[in-house]
Design a protein around this motif. Structure first.
Motif, PDB file in Angstrom:
ATOM      1  N   VAL A  35       4.507  33.162   3.282  1.00 30.15           N
ATOM      2  CA  VAL A  35       3.873  32.312   2.370  1.00 30.15           C
ATOM      3  C   VAL A  35       5.151  31.636   1.526  1.00 30.15           C
ATOM      4  N   ALA A  36       6.168  32.294   1.313  1.00 27.58           N
ATOM      5  CA  ALA A  36       7.127  31.735   0.354  1.00 27.58           C
ATOM      6  C   ALA A  36       7.813  30.555   1.381  1.00 27.58           C
ATOM      7  N   ILE A  37       8.193  30.859   2.531  1.00 27.16           N
ATOM      8  CA  ILE A  37       8.957  29.946   3.419  1.00 27.16           C
ATOM      9  C   ILE A  37       7.861  28.748   3.513  1.00 27.16           C
ATOM     10  N   LEU A  38       6.615  28.876   3.800  1.00 28.88           N
ATOM     11  CA  LEU A  38       5.730  27.756   4.172  1.00 28.88           C
ATOM     12  C   LEU A  38       5.751  26.856   2.929  1.00 28.88           C
ATOM     13  N   GLY A  39       5.690  27.498   1.480  1.00 25.89           N
ATOM     14  CA  GLY A  39       5.308  26.678   0.540  1.00 25.89           C
ATOM     15  C   GLY A  39       4.138  25.807   0.356  1.00 25.89           C
ATOM     16  N   SER A  40       4.147  24.334   0.252  1.00 28.48           N
ATOM     17  CA  SER A  40       3.126  23.817   0.209  1.00 28.48           C
ATOM     18  C   SER A  40       2.660  23.386   1.659  1.00 28.48           C
ATOM     19  N   ARG A  41       3.169  23.717   2.728  1.00 24.98           N
ATOM     20  CA  ARG A  41       2.529  23.756   3.968  1.00 24.98           C
ATOM     21  C   ARG A  41       1.540  24.825   4.252  1.00 24.98           C
ATOM     22  N   CYS A  42       1.402  25.921   3.494  1.00 21.79           N
ATOM     23  CA  CYS A  42       0.667  27.221   3.707  1.00 21.79           C
ATOM     24  C   CYS A  42      -0.788  26.722   3.125  1.00 21.79           C
ATOM     25  N   GLY A  43      -1.625  27.245   4.052  1.00 18.31           N
ATOM     26  CA  GLY A  43      -2.993  27.041   3.814  1.00 18.31           C
ATOM     27  C   GLY A  43      -3.443  28.353   3.063  1.00 18.31           C
ATOM     28  N   ALA A  44      -4.666  28.572   3.174  1.00 19.51           N
ATOM     29  CA  ALA A  44      -5.316  29.871   2.386  1.00 19.51           C
ATOM     30  C   ALA A  44      -4.838  31.199   3.164  1.00 19.51           C
ATOM     31  N   VAL A  45      -4.598  32.139   2.391  1.00 21.86           N
ATOM     32  CA  VAL A  45      -4.151  33.377   2.714  1.00 21.86           C
ATOM     33  C   VAL A  45      -5.069  34.592   2.174  1.00 21.86           C
ATOM     34  N   VAL A  46      -5.599  35.449   2.993  1.00 17.43           N
ATOM     35  CA  VAL A  46      -6.249  36.686   2.425  1.00 17.43           C
ATOM     36  C   VAL A  46      -4.948  37.813   2.448  1.00 17.43           C
ATOM     37  N   ASP A  47      -4.944  38.430   1.305  1.00 15.25           N
ATOM     38  CA  ASP A  47      -4.196  39.455   0.969  1.00 15.25           C
ATOM     39  C   ASP A  47      -4.890  40.870   1.306  1.00 15.25           C
ATOM     40  N   ASP A  48      -4.712  41.767   2.010  1.00 14.63           N
ATOM     41  CA  ASP A  48      -5.612  43.186   1.719  1.00 14.63           C
ATOM     42  C   ASP A  48      -4.726  44.300   1.967  1.00 14.63           C
ATOM     43  N   PRO A  49      -4.394  44.773   0.691  1.00  9.19           N
ATOM     44  CA  PRO A  49      -3.347  45.937   0.447  1.00  9.19           C
ATOM     45  C   PRO A  49      -3.935  47.275   0.972  1.00  9.19           C
ATOM     46  N   LEU A  50      -5.309  47.318   1.291  1.00  7.91           N
ATOM     47  CA  LEU A  50      -5.565  48.622   1.907  1.00  7.91           C
ATOM     48  C   LEU A  50      -5.445  48.634   3.226  1.00  7.91           C
ATOM     49  N   SER A  51      -5.302  47.391   4.016  1.00  3.51           N
ATOM     50  CA  SER A  51      -5.037  47.568   5.369  1.00  3.51           C
ATOM     51  C   SER A  51      -3.665  46.841   5.685  1.00  3.51           C
ATOM     52  N   ASN A  52      -2.760  46.826   4.388  1.00  2.40           N
ATOM     53  CA  ASN A  52      -1.273  46.469   4.422  1.00  2.40           C
ATOM     54  C   ASN A  52      -1.319  45.136   5.320  1.00  2.40           C
ATOM     55  N   ALA A  53      -2.219  44.280   5.183  1.00  2.00           N
ATOM     56  CA  ALA A  53      -1.953  42.946   5.876  1.00  2.00           C
ATOM     57  C   ALA A  53      -2.450  41.632   5.120  1.00  2.00           C
ATOM     58  N   CYS A  54      -2.026  40.653   5.652  1.00  2.00           N
ATOM     59  CA  CYS A  54      -2.293  39.382   5.275  1.00  2.00           C
ATOM     60  C   CYS A  54      -2.911  38.518   6.524  1.00  2.00           C
ATOM     61  N   TYR A  55      -3.673  37.599   6.191  1.00  2.00           N
ATOM     62  CA  TYR A  55      -4.595  36.816   7.200  1.00  2.00           C
ATOM     63  C   TYR A  55      -4.358  35.288   6.814  1.00  2.00           C
ATOM     64  N   PHE A  56      -3.566  34.804   7.713  1.00  2.00           N
ATOM     65  CA  PHE A  56      -3.697  33.034   7.516  1.00  2.00           C
ATOM     66  C   PHE A  56      -4.546  32.459   8.551  1.00  2.00           C
ATOM     67  N   PHE A  57      -5.076  31.493   7.891  1.00  2.00           N
ATOM     68  CA  PHE A  57      -6.290  30.749   8.866  1.00  2.00           C
ATOM     69  C   PHE A  57      -5.525  29.612   9.708  1.00  2.00           C
ATOM     70  N   THR A  58      -5.848  29.416  10.849  1.00  2.00           N
ATOM     71  CA  THR A  58      -5.336  28.443  11.694  1.00  2.00           C
ATOM     72  C   THR A  58      -6.526  27.682  12.403  1.00  2.00           C
ATOM     73  N   PRO A  59      -6.305  26.696  13.217  1.00  2.00           N
ATOM     74  CA  PRO A  59      -7.558  25.876  13.973  1.00  2.00           C
ATOM     75  C   PRO A  59      -8.069  26.761  14.966  1.00  2.00           C
ATOM     76  N   VAL A  60      -9.277  26.618  15.199  1.00  2.00           N
ATOM     77  CA  VAL A  60     -10.022  27.286  16.348  1.00  2.00           C
ATOM     78  C   VAL A  60      -9.266  26.960  17.383  1.00  2.00           C
ATOM     79  N   GLY A  61      -9.310  28.207  18.307  1.00  2.00           N
ATOM     80  CA  GLY A  61      -8.354  28.311  19.437  1.00  2.00           C
ATOM     81  C   GLY A  61      -7.040  28.586  19.419  1.00  2.00           C
ATOM     82  N   THR A  62      -6.509  28.753  18.287  1.00  2.00           N
ATOM     83  CA  THR A  62      -5.152  29.481  18.196  1.00  2.00           C
ATOM     84  C   THR A  62      -5.282  30.682  18.624  1.00  2.00           C
ATOM     85  N   ALA A  63      -6.023  31.464  18.668  1.00  4.22           N
ATOM     86  CA  ALA A  63      -5.918  33.201  18.795  1.00  4.22           C
ATOM     87  C   ALA A  63      -5.702  33.015  20.391  1.00  4.22           C
TER      88      ALA A  63
END
Length: 125
Positions: A35-63
């Protein structure tokens, strides 16, 4: 915006990936550095401390094309807990980066580079 599937008492919703977005799950410390590296290029990010993970949203098909070691791509058939707009901290899922007027999406190539940079530079501590 994704279609709501199942609301919770805490105001979170379970949303299907692969329809309006795919998501990339990364370890929380790496996600924070990205997130810090991306700066203003970063879209929405969900932070989930319970699962120790962050989730970045990307275009459909990226997965279907994602192959970054130590991460997990969520596409069609997967779901993600989305916090309410007002939740920006707490023990459960919350927004590290709130969705903005420009949407939720982070460019997958920029995300890949940020993840590689954060891992290579030792910003994961």
């Amino acid at each position: 915006m994704p279609t709501t599937r199942l609301p919770s008492a805490a105001g979170c919703t379970l949303e299907d990936a692969g329809q309006d977005w795919d998501a990339i799950r990364v370890p929380r410390t790496i996600g924070a550095a990205a997130v810090a590296i991306l700066g203003s290029r970063c879209g929405a990010v969900v932070d989930d401390p319970l699962s120790n993970a962050c989730y970045f949203f990307t275009p459909v098909g990226t997965a279907s094309r994602w192959d970054v070691t130590g991460t997990r791509a969520l596409g069609d058939g997967a779901a993600l807990t989305i916090p309410p707009a007002r939740r920006t901290e707490g023990r459960g899922p919350h927004w590290r980066m709130c969705p903005g007027d420009d949407g939720w999406i982070t460019d997958p190539q920029a995300l890949r580079a940020a993840l590689e940079d954060s891992t290579r530079s030792g910003q994961t501590a």
